[in-house]
Design an enzyme around this catalytic site. Sequence first.
Site, PDB file in Angstrom:
ATOM      1  N   HIS A  25       0.550  -1.096   0.009  1.00 28.89           N
ATOM      2  CA  HIS A  25      -0.086  -0.055  -0.039  1.00 28.89           C
ATOM      3  C   HIS A  25       0.912   1.707  -0.243  1.00 28.89           C
ATOM      4  O   HIS A  25       0.389   2.121  -0.818  1.00 28.89           O
ATOM      5  CB  HIS A  25      -0.627  -0.016   0.713  1.00 28.89           C
ATOM      6  CG  HIS A  25      -1.455   1.540   1.331  1.00 28.89           C
ATOM      7  ND1 HIS A  25      -2.849   1.486   1.380  1.00 28.89           N
ATOM      8  CD2 HIS A  25      -1.192   2.154   1.964  1.00 28.89           C
ATOM      9  CE1 HIS A  25      -3.425   2.358   0.994  1.00 28.89           C
ATOM     10  NE2 HIS A  25      -2.786   3.267   1.827  1.00 28.89           N
ATOM     11  N   GLU A  26       2.145   1.166   0.816  1.00 34.77           N
ATOM     12  CA  GLU A  26       2.993   2.711   1.017  1.00 34.77           C
ATOM     13  C   GLU A  26       3.366   2.699  -0.064  1.00 34.77           C
ATOM     14  O   GLU A  26       3.567   4.171  -0.462  1.00 34.77           O
ATOM     15  CB  GLU A  26       3.088   2.897   2.285  1.00 34.77           C
ATOM     16  CG  GLU A  26       2.405   2.553   3.918  1.00 34.77           C
ATOM     17  CD  GLU A  26       1.285   3.981   3.168  1.00 34.77           C
ATOM     18  OE1 GLU A  26       2.216   4.713   3.618  1.00 34.77           O
ATOM     19  OE2 GLU A  26       0.527   3.579   4.207  1.00 34.77           O
ATOM     20  N   HIS A  56       1.851   5.116  -3.002  1.00 36.50           N
ATOM     21  CA  HIS A  56       2.320   6.493  -2.731  1.00 36.50           C
ATOM     22  C   HIS A  56       3.299   7.018  -3.676  1.00 36.50           C
ATOM     23  O   HIS A  56       3.570   7.065  -4.000  1.00 36.50           O
ATOM     24  CB  HIS A  56       1.812   6.589  -0.905  1.00 36.50           C
ATOM     25  CG  HIS A  56       0.369   6.471  -0.418  1.00 36.50           C
ATOM     26  ND1 HIS A  56      -0.592   7.193  -0.949  1.00 36.50           N
ATOM     27  CD2 HIS A  56       0.039   5.777   0.301  1.00 36.50           C
ATOM     28  CE1 HIS A  56      -1.657   6.484  -0.189  1.00 36.50           C
ATOM     29  NE2 HIS A  56      -1.621   6.270   0.882  1.00 36.50           N
ATOM     30  N   HIS A  74       2.839   7.135  -7.062  1.00 37.14           N
ATOM     31  CA  HIS A  74       2.749   7.989  -7.240  1.00 37.14           C
ATOM     32  C   HIS A  74       3.587   9.533  -7.556  1.00 37.14           C
ATOM     33  O   HIS A  74       3.733  10.226  -8.198  1.00 37.14           O
ATOM     34  CB  HIS A  74       1.295   8.156  -5.955  1.00 37.14           C
ATOM     35  CG  HIS A  74       0.254   9.361  -6.914  1.00 37.14           C
ATOM     36  ND1 HIS A  74      -1.214   9.165  -6.225  1.00 37.14           N
ATOM     37  CD2 HIS A  74      -0.174   9.662  -7.471  1.00 37.14           C
ATOM     38  CE1 HIS A  74      -2.168  10.264  -6.482  1.00 37.14           C
ATOM     39  NE2 HIS A  74      -1.507  10.170  -7.829  1.00 37.14           N
TER      40      HIS A  74
HETATM   41 ZN   LIG Z   1      -2.241   5.395   2.027  1.00 36.75          ZN
END
Ligand SMILES: [Zn+2]
Length: 673
Positions: free
Chosen positions: A461-462, A465, A468
């Site tokens: 998940h991280e 980011h 991104h």
């Molecule tokens: Zn998050």
Amino acid sequence: MVDQNPFFEPSTLEYGLPPFAEIRDEHYLPAFERALADHLAEVAAIAADPAPPTFGNTLVALERSGALLSRVDSVFANQASAHVTPELRAIEPKVSALLAAHSDAIHLNGPLFARISALYEQRDTLGLDPESLRLLERYHTRFRRAGAELDAEGQRLLREINAEIAAASTEFGQNVLRANAEGALVLDDPAQLSGLSAAEIAAAAENGRELGFEGRWVISLKNFTNQPELALLDDREVRKRLLDAALNRAQDTNGPLAVAMAKLRAERAALLGYDSYAEYVVADRTAAGTQAVTDLLARLVPPAVANAEREAEALAELAGGPVEAWDWAYWSNKLRKQRYDIDEAELRPYFELDKVLHDGVFHAAHEVYGITFTPRPDLPGYHPDVRVYEVFDADGSGLGLFLCDFFARESKRGGAWMNSFVDQSTLLGKRAVVVNNHNIPRPAPGEPALLTFSQVDTLFHEFGHALHGLFSAVRYPFFSGTNVPSDFVEYPSQVNEMWALRPEVIARYATHHRTGEPLPAATLERMEEAARFGQGFATVEYLAATLLDWAWHTLPAGADPGDPLAFEAKALQDAGLALPAIPPRYRTSYFSHIFCSQYSAGYYSYIWSEVLDADTVEWFKENGGLTRANGDHFRRELLGRGGSVDSMIAFRNFRGRDPEIEPLLKRRGLTEA
Ligand SMILES: [Zn+2]
């Protein structure tokens, strides 16, 4: 001394990595003071330019301003969360006050807003490319939302409210940190830790030594309600004590602060012409209005509660009686073990941190996007735990730096998150430097870090980011990477979680750390089934927190929430979420997301983003899964765009249509009547 401040000059390290080895606590305040003065002088010069406003002498000039401020602020923001010292904690309220006043000084600068407005009025005749046009529109909106159109008295009031909110928010965060430390559960007898592994018991003893409880065992509180140890501890009384400690944190200090902040925010919204703070927030998000959010939540609550009730029945049957809040995770773990033959503890030897990172997270990103990673131990982080990787694009060009800081420590706040040290921008010739922070318990000396599957999932998940940020390909720093609406920002990170359970990915990273044996295929299949089990509880505890956030922030100006505990209880009751066995994921008094982070009136964002996420996962499945073609399409239309195009347009460009909710309902088991 002052001239030797490492923030004053741009970093000479590759990619502009902050010179952590030279930065000391006493550098921050002087750097902030000079940075704010420099930035104000730059802004004043732009506002006072005798030449008529042009896009270049106003917007581009603003985008180029504040270089020193971004250098010091990005480091401070991470440091204050990831490795705080008493000195930093002491200056934090001052920094927060300075930044709030600074933001007002810029956004309430009349001559500057006049230039932006003049350009905005002529926006269609300026011959701007789409990203530049959007920049102009976004600046205009941002200034208006910050009060640029208010009269002098309105602006004075706004500054006052902003300063009060900033102070209350800092105090709230510091109260949570203190309450977490004070709430740690101290145990005298190793028998009370029955259920934990030998390594976890050793870690609790080590924790006790560090915290001054030599010879005792200490379980520190994580920032959410449902502590991970609740799933394992055999002693019911100890579980109850642990959950009580979590639930009752900071009630006396932060309850009144929450009331004060909710009132201030409502007042601020009213001043700016909105019915509530939530109205104000949502007007600048992807959601079409507060009603759209209320509708989505209302649609999800009944099936989520029904789903949780089915789970409660199954747990009660196994436990031989109804399960209380402190029993739920424990029996849920047992039922998962019985029904799917899956035991979190037995899986952990298959999830060794380094292996998961290199052969899971990095490998998936390589397969999907073609990128590669090189460790750069020569580049210093801000703590010995921090590792630095250089990230290369498929064509061999450098994309940026990825820092990771995995282990929990007393100087780090709870949770997992991404920060950016350098935002990508072609205007400024910058590539991304980002960090992922986690709170994985530090293994005993000489032992490998073995993860739960939930921690594996968080790693993916991280890293979503981080991608991104790393893939950002925009001109203006304003739009860089994760600078997107907050109800959109969790979407790319949630999408990246999909790779954790893909057979071709998990087969590589999930091997036994001693024997090298792969995770058996049958276990993997059962894990996928088990992933759907427990969604009732997870959805309800999340929705309860979301509805709490919503209740605090949909208050109209002048309304008095009254007693915070009574307000909280009524909000849950009204939402149909007052389930004694499933407390909210965060109660008001330790809900840092909404009182000292950017998720106020925005905790709904996770499920809002998950609608897009689940629909995107469907797209990847329909199109052959983990392929470079799929990855490149997602990167080009979505990850690379940052905020430079309207987020929902970016989604449509990627998906070919508007999002549909069915994949989310299916994933969370909410489709049954
Ligand atoms: Zn998050």
